[in-house]
Scaffold this active site. Structure first.
Site, PDB file in Angstrom:
ATOM      1  N   SER A 254       0.849  -1.189   0.000  1.00 12.51           N
ATOM      2  CA  SER A 254       0.000   0.000   0.000  1.00 12.51           C
ATOM      3  C   SER A 254       0.885   1.239   0.000  1.00 12.51           C
ATOM      4  O   SER A 254       2.115   1.138   0.061  1.00 12.51           O
ATOM      5  CB  SER A 254      -0.893   0.005   1.243  1.00 12.51           C
ATOM      6  N   LYS A 255       0.248   2.378  -0.023  1.00 11.68           N
ATOM      7  CA  LYS A 255       0.984   3.647  -0.088  1.00 11.68           C
ATOM      8  C   LYS A 255       1.994   3.797   1.044  1.00 11.68           C
ATOM      9  O   LYS A 255       2.982   4.490   0.902  1.00 11.68           O
ATOM     10  CB  LYS A 255      -0.007   4.822  -0.045  1.00 11.68           C
ATOM     11  N   ARG A 256       1.703   3.137   2.172  1.00 15.41           N
ATOM     12  CA  ARG A 256       2.641   3.215   3.297  1.00 15.41           C
ATOM     13  C   ARG A 256       4.027   2.719   2.897  1.00 15.41           C
ATOM     14  O   ARG A 256       5.033   3.125   3.459  1.00 15.41           O
ATOM     15  CB  ARG A 256       2.156   2.347   4.463  1.00 15.41           C
ATOM     16  N   HIS A 257       4.083   1.792   1.955  1.00 23.71           N
ATOM     17  CA  HIS A 257       5.361   1.209   1.567  1.00 23.71           C
ATOM     18  C   HIS A 257       6.094   2.049   0.524  1.00 23.71           C
ATOM     19  O   HIS A 257       7.286   1.882   0.328  1.00 23.71           O
ATOM     20  CB  HIS A 257       5.145  -0.205   1.008  1.00 23.71           C
TER      21      HIS A 257
END
Ligand code: GLU
Ligand code: ZN
Length: 494
Positions: A254-257
């Protein structure tokens, strides 16, 4: 039997790594089996739909060079391939199921359904969801609701006992008790719109899809889809649910990564061939060894039995490495053409280029080629060529442990050596040796001499190799920058 596979995205957001991997696997599988790759747009969710997402889908596939054999724009024998253009068809199939006793009209109001939900919660009831209130309405009851003008939904009659099994090429048989399948899900909404499940199953059947490759997160829908095929009396296709794409921490990517949308990767300067190659290696391998595959290679060697069962990690560093490899395979001319948009956007150059500029840019390309991870890196690496350094922090001129006054005299003496070298047409190696000797003489580490030179030329303590920078700047600019820096520094240390 001809292989027919499809990529069936819902245009509710930008194309991301996971989706594109599904597209690629389907595409390569079709090509490797001389089959057909179909693109189908599943836009039944009109609230989450956006034109931008649809355009992004087309742009992404075009950028990757993935062409579909049948689908929007190109058409085909099973069109239209955009679900919102097929709504009448879904309705007639749903009504057919009602006539065959496999589905039924439900007139429950949202209020009634909400009351059922609250009651189930209060009673901590084992059954959750619709209570099948309308499953066995009498004709009179139905007529009564119709009289009241209530627009019904159509629900599937899920068997209340027995089990449903479907076979997955990777996971084997997957079995669910029918009573664990959602109780009588809606197939057609009261406004006549189909739900995802109905449209998906009808289209896969009508489009002659032979294999369904999609993310593992769709496994829970499997039994329901099988029940739908049974209700219609159709043969289900083969299933192959693909392992999830994870971040380093084992959570769904996800965007967190980091970036996940293909558009982001493109803008940063990843090459389509690098992204395609790396993404194809996430959850698939040829022989566990070979990693480099062109699109043409994958079109030949891709096979289902090499897909991993378990989730695989999307490794950004590995992608950078792939990208660097592909960048270095480009000719200087090709690479320059790819770099120009970045340099233009940064305001470094603007078309049309003079032939002098062009040859300078070609030299620049040769120098940066070995150092680029992504095309966009060119901006920071070469900014010094297009913008005069401002020397805001004079302390940068002094290498660690060197007094500023000493750095200034090192720069002064280095400048003499450089100028003599230019005049005599000395080789870089010779001049470099003289600068190294100078450092020795002054009791400095080499950086004591090279650092002030580097900062004078580029304004920064990190840069391309010194003589590469000098080569790109040219002797005149090199001398002018050092003179400027010296003038400024001499005022400073006076
Ligand atoms: N529209 C669904 C999606 O976006 C398709 C799932 C499937 O491939 O069946 O994931
Ligand atoms: Zn009902």
């Amino acid at each position: 039997m001809e292989v027919r596979v499809r990529y069936a995205p819902s245009p509710t957001g930008l194309q991301h790594i996971g989706g594109v991997r599904t597209a690629l696997f389907n595409y390569f599988f079709a090509r490797a089996n001389s089959g057909k790759f179909i693109l189908r747009v599943e836009d039944t969710d009109r609230e989450r739909y956006s034109d931008e997402s649809l355009q992004d889908l087309y742009d992404t596939l075009a950028w990757l060079g993935i062409a579909w054999d049948e689908g929007p724009i190109v058409g085909g024998p099973c069109g239209p391939y955009i679900q919102s253009e097929r709504f009448d068809l879904y309705r007639s199939y749903a009504e057919q199921l009602v006539r065959d006793g496999k589905a039924y009209y439900c007139y429950c109001t949202p209020e009634r359904l909400e009351a059922v939900r609250v009651k189930q919660q209060e009673e901590k009831s084992e059954v959750q969801g619709y209570d099948r209130h309308c499953r066995n309405l009498s004709e009179a009851e139905r007529a009564e609701y119709e009289m009241q003008g209530i627009k019904p939904v159509i629900r599937l009659k899920v068997p209340t006992d027995g089990k449903t099994t479907f076979h997955d090429v990777l996971m084997g048989d997957i079995t669910r008790r029918n009573r664990d399948v959602s109780p009588d899900p809606i197939l057609l909404k009261s406004d006549g719109f189909p739900t995802y499940h109905l449209a998906n199953v009808i289209d896969d059947h009508l489009m002659g899809i032979t294999h369904i490759m999609r993310a593992q997160e769709w496994i829970p829908s499997g039994p329901l889809h099988i029940l739908l095929y049974e209700a219609f009396g159709w043969e289900p296709p083969m299933y192959c649910h693909l392992p999830m794409v994870m971040g380093k921490d084992g959570q769904k990517l996800s965007k967190r990564h980091g970036s996940t949308s293909v558009r982001d990767f493109k803008e940063k300067g990843y090459l389509p061939e690098a992204l395609m190659n790396y993404v194809s290696m996430v959850g698939w391998s040829y022989d566990g060894q070979r990693e480099f595959f062109s699109k043409q290679d994958l079109e030949q060697v891709f096979s289902l039995n090499k897909i991993n069962k378990s989730p695989d990690v999307f490794d950004y560093k590995k992608l950078d490495w792939f990208n660097g490899q592909y960048i270095r395979q480009k000719s200087d001319e090709e690479l320059l053409a790819l770099l120009l948009p970045y340099m233009t956007k940064a305001g470094f150059v603007s078309a049309p280029l003079s032939s002098d500029q062009e040859s300078m840019l070609l030299n620049l390309t040769k120098v940066v080629k070995e150092r680029l991870k992504v095309l966009g890196d060119v901006v920071d690496l070469t900014r010094f060529l297009f913008e005069e350094p401002t020397y805001e922090d004079v302390n940068l001129f002094a290498a660690k442990g060197v007094e500023l006054a000493v750095a200034v005299s090192a720069l002064d003496r280095a400048f003499e050596i450089l100028k003599q070298g230019f005049e005599a047409g000395e080789s870089h190696a010779t001049t470099e040796q003289k600068l190294t000797d100078l450092a020795g003489e002054m009791g400095l580490k080499v950086n004591g001499v090279f650092m002030p030179l580097r900062v004078a030329l580029t304004g920064s303590t990190v840069s391309l190799p010194l003589f590469d920078s000098i080569g790109l700047l040219g002797q005149e600019v090199t001398c002018a920058r050092i003179e400027n820096a010296l003038a400024l520094l001499k005022r400073e240390v006076r």
